[in-house]
Design a protein around this motif. Structure first.
Motif, short mmCIF file in Angstrom:
data_model
loop_
_atom_site.label_atom_id
_atom_site.label_comp_id
_atom_site.label_asym_id
_atom_site.label_seq_id
_atom_site.Cartn_x
_atom_site.Cartn_y
_atom_site.Cartn_z
N UNK A 1 0.82 -1.19 0.00
CA UNK A 1 0.00 0.00 0.00
C UNK A 1 0.87 1.26 0.00
N UNK A 2 1.93 1.26 0.80
CA UNK A 2 2.82 2.39 0.89
C UNK A 2 3.52 2.64 -0.45
N UNK A 3 3.92 1.56 -1.12
CA UNK A 3 4.60 1.67 -2.39
C UNK A 3 3.66 2.25 -3.45
N UNK A 4 2.42 1.83 -3.47
CA UNK A 4 1.44 2.32 -4.43
C UNK A 4 1.17 3.81 -4.20
N UNK A 5 1.07 4.24 -2.95
CA UNK A 5 0.85 5.64 -2.62
C UNK A 5 2.03 6.49 -3.07
N UNK A 6 3.24 5.97 -2.88
CA UNK A 6 4.45 6.70 -3.30
C UNK A 6 4.48 6.89 -4.82
N UNK A 7 4.07 5.88 -5.57
CA UNK A 7 4.04 5.97 -7.02
C UNK A 7 3.02 7.03 -7.45
N UNK A 8 1.87 7.08 -6.80
CA UNK A 8 0.85 8.07 -7.14
C UNK A 8 1.37 9.49 -6.87
N UNK A 9 2.03 9.69 -5.74
CA UNK A 9 2.57 11.01 -5.40
C UNK A 9 3.63 11.43 -6.40
N UNK A 10 4.51 10.53 -6.78
CA UNK A 10 5.57 10.85 -7.75
C UNK A 10 4.96 11.18 -9.11
N UNK A 11 3.98 10.43 -9.54
CA UNK A 11 3.32 10.68 -10.83
C UNK A 11 2.62 12.04 -10.82
N UNK A 12 1.99 12.38 -9.71
CA UNK A 12 1.31 13.69 -9.62
C UNK A 12 2.33 14.82 -9.73
N UNK A 13 3.48 14.66 -9.10
CA UNK A 13 4.52 15.69 -9.18
C UNK A 13 5.06 15.81 -10.59
#
Length: 100
Positions: free
Chosen positions: A1-13
């Motif tokens: 779950x943490x890894x998926x959230x990190x990917x979403x944050x990086x993509x948004x940036x």
């Protein structure tokens, strides 16, 4: 779950970095972000202003971008004696090519 959230944050940036910034002045009269500034306007303007960022606004007067320490804002382009530089004659304003 943490890894998926990190990917979403990086993509948004990354997507945010790809957006174009819309200027405060608009670009209806601009060609590639540069509008032609008449030589008369450049000669009338006081020396402490960024004449090359000046654009005529809907009020008929020239405004320039002032980059302060915190923000960039629009200020009216003034002559050395404090009169606004406008494309059409107005009270207390200077029209390029005409003496007031």
């Amino acid at each position: 779950m943490k890894k998926q959230f990190s990917v979403i944050v990086i993509m948004a940036q990354l997507l945010g970095a790809c957006t174009t910034q819309v200027g405060m002045l608009g670009d209806a009269d601009d060609k590639n972000g540069e509008a032609e500034i008449p030589e008369a306007v450049i000669q009338l303007a006081a020396s402490n202003q960024n004449v090359h960022s000046a654009r005529m606004q809907p009020d008929g007067c020239y405004w320039y971008e002032y980059s302060g320490p915190v923000e960039t804002t629009l200020l009216p382009l003034l002559t050395a004696d404090g009169k606004r530089i406008c494309g059409q004659a107005g009270a207390g304003e200077t029209t390029p090519g005409y003496s007031t």
